[in-house]
Design a protein around this motif. Structure first.
Motif, PDB file in Angstrom:
ATOM      1  N   GLY A   4      44.994  39.591  40.221  1.00 20.28           N
ATOM      2  CA  GLY A   4      44.297  39.368  41.474  1.00 20.28           C
ATOM      3  C   GLY A   4      42.905  38.838  41.227  1.00 20.28           C
ATOM      4  O   GLY A   4      42.466  38.690  40.084  1.00 20.28           O
ATOM      5  N   GLY A   5      42.219  38.534  42.313  1.00 14.31           N
ATOM      6  CA  GLY A   5      40.875  38.018  42.200  1.00 14.31           C
ATOM      7  C   GLY A   5      40.231  37.824  43.558  1.00 14.31           C
ATOM      8  O   GLY A   5      40.847  38.050  44.601  1.00 14.31           O
ATOM      9  N   CYS A   6      39.014  37.370  43.521  1.00 12.31           N
ATOM     10  CA  CYS A   6      38.237  37.190  44.749  1.00 12.31           C
ATOM     11  C   CYS A   6      38.543  35.851  45.413  1.00 12.31           C
ATOM     12  O   CYS A   6      39.226  34.995  44.850  1.00 12.31           O
ATOM     13  N   PHE A   7      37.997  35.645  46.592  1.00  4.57           N
ATOM     14  CA  PHE A   7      38.218  34.451  47.404  1.00  4.57           C
ATOM     15  C   PHE A   7      37.764  33.174  46.710  1.00  4.57           C
ATOM     16  O   PHE A   7      38.452  32.158  46.716  1.00  4.57           O
ATOM     17  N   CYS A   8      36.609  33.211  46.053  1.00  6.61           N
ATOM     18  CA  CYS A   8      36.090  31.990  45.424  1.00  6.61           C
ATOM     19  C   CYS A   8      36.660  31.760  44.030  1.00  6.61           C
ATOM     20  O   CYS A   8      36.450  30.700  43.442  1.00  6.61           O
ATOM     21  N   GLY A   9      37.378  32.740  43.483  1.00  5.19           N
ATOM     22  CA  GLY A   9      37.993  32.581  42.174  1.00  5.19           C
ATOM     23  C   GLY A   9      37.098  32.924  41.000  1.00  5.19           C
ATOM     24  O   GLY A   9      37.521  32.802  39.847  1.00  5.19           O
ATOM     25  N   SER A  10      35.895  33.375  41.252  1.00  6.09           N
ATOM     26  CA  SER A  10      34.967  33.705  40.160  1.00  6.09           C
ATOM     27  C   SER A  10      35.390  34.934  39.376  1.00  6.09           C
ATOM     28  O   SER A  10      35.150  35.023  38.179  1.00  6.09           O
ATOM     29  N   ILE A  11      35.994  35.908  40.067  1.00  8.43           N
ATOM     30  CA  ILE A  11      36.361  37.173  39.433  1.00  8.43           C
ATOM     31  C   ILE A  11      37.883  37.292  39.430  1.00  8.43           C
ATOM     32  O   ILE A  11      38.536  37.052  40.440  1.00  8.43           O
ATOM     33  N   ARG A  12      38.431  37.664  38.277  1.00  5.11           N
ATOM     34  CA  ARG A  12      39.873  37.849  38.117  1.00  5.11           C
ATOM     35  C   ARG A  12      40.113  39.167  37.386  1.00  5.11           C
ATOM     36  O   ARG A  12      39.293  39.593  36.568  1.00  5.11           O
ATOM     37  N   TYR A  13      41.258  39.805  37.682  1.00 10.41           N
ATOM     38  CA  TYR A  13      41.640  41.027  36.985  1.00 10.41           C
ATOM     39  C   TYR A  13      43.141  41.054  36.744  1.00 10.41           C
ATOM     40  O   TYR A  13      43.897  40.292  37.349  1.00 10.41           O
ATOM     41  N   GLN A  14      43.556  41.946  35.847  1.00 17.30           N
ATOM     42  CA  GLN A  14      44.958  42.202  35.558  1.00 17.30           C
ATOM     43  C   GLN A  14      45.191  43.697  35.528  1.00 17.30           C
ATOM     44  O   GLN A  14      44.316  44.458  35.102  1.00 17.30           O
ATOM     45  N   ILE A  15      46.377  44.069  35.965  1.00 14.87           N
ATOM     46  CA  ILE A  15      46.808  45.463  35.861  1.00 14.87           C
ATOM     47  C   ILE A  15      48.126  45.451  35.107  1.00 14.87           C
ATOM     48  O   ILE A  15      49.096  44.821  35.530  1.00 14.87           O
ATOM     49  N   GLU A  16      48.127  46.109  33.970  1.00 14.05           N
ATOM     50  CA  GLU A  16      49.356  46.272  33.218  1.00 14.05           C
ATOM     51  C   GLU A  16      49.896  47.635  33.619  1.00 14.05           C
ATOM     52  O   GLU A  16      49.347  48.664  33.248  1.00 14.05           O
ATOM     53  N   GLY A  17      50.909  47.619  34.456  1.00 13.04           N
ATOM     54  CA  GLY A  17      51.458  48.852  34.990  1.00 13.04           C
ATOM     55  C   GLY A  17      51.761  48.684  36.454  1.00 13.04           C
ATOM     56  O   GLY A  17      52.151  47.599  36.892  1.00 13.04           O
ATOM     57  N   ALA A  18      51.537  49.738  37.216  1.00 10.62           N
ATOM     58  CA  ALA A  18      51.951  49.749  38.619  1.00 10.62           C
ATOM     59  C   ALA A  18      50.840  50.256  39.535  1.00 10.62           C
ATOM     60  O   ALA A  18      49.849  50.825  39.090  1.00 10.62           O
TER      61      ALA A  18
END
Length: 138
Positions: A4-18
């Motif tokens: 996922g990430g923010c509207f402008c695309g500057s910040i992104r993340y990942q979740i390994e799991g649920a």
């Protein structure tokens, strides 16, 4: 993998799991924090790994007391997650790319929802917090 990430695309993340315990909170604080009828969020499940993969330096944190707070993008304002101390506790469902693998399980604090809000769907609604589970009889 959940991303996922923010509207402008500057910040992104990942979740390994649920994710787990997806809910929508309709209290006045969540309406203001999420600029909408409610906050739609889910907790990061125990044993899952959350990590920022881009733009963590653009995160702004607003801690509201008792160690709880929110993190949002300083460029576009997207609310990305709930924090407990320095740990990500849950993520906003609207900032997830694709299917997060959960559905709203409940609506909470509907007793203080906005007068213009109409809650649809069959998820249970609670005036305030949901009742605590009863201890099992053994």
């Amino acid at each position: 993998m959940i991303e996922g990430g923010c509207f402008c695309g500057s910040i992104r993340y990942q979740i390994e799991g649920a994710l787990q315990h997806a809910r929508a909170c309709h209290c006045s604080r969540c309406r203001k924090a999420f600029s909408g009828a409610s906050s739609a969020y889910a907790e990061v499940a125990a044993g899952s790994t959350f990590r920022w993969i881009a733009g963590e330096d653009k995160l702004t944190r607003h801690m509201s007391g008792h160690g709880w707070g929110l993190a949002f993008c300083s460029a576009c304002g997207s609310t990305l997650c709930g924090m407990f101390g320095d740990q990500v506790h849950g993520v906003t469902l609207g900032c997830i790319d694709g299917d997060p693998g959960v559905r709203i399980e409940m609506h909470i604090f509907v007793g203080s929802k906005a007068p213009w809000d109409h809650i649809a769907g069959d998820a249970p609604q609670f005036e305030e917090r949901p009742p605590s589970p009863s201890p099992s009889a053994e």
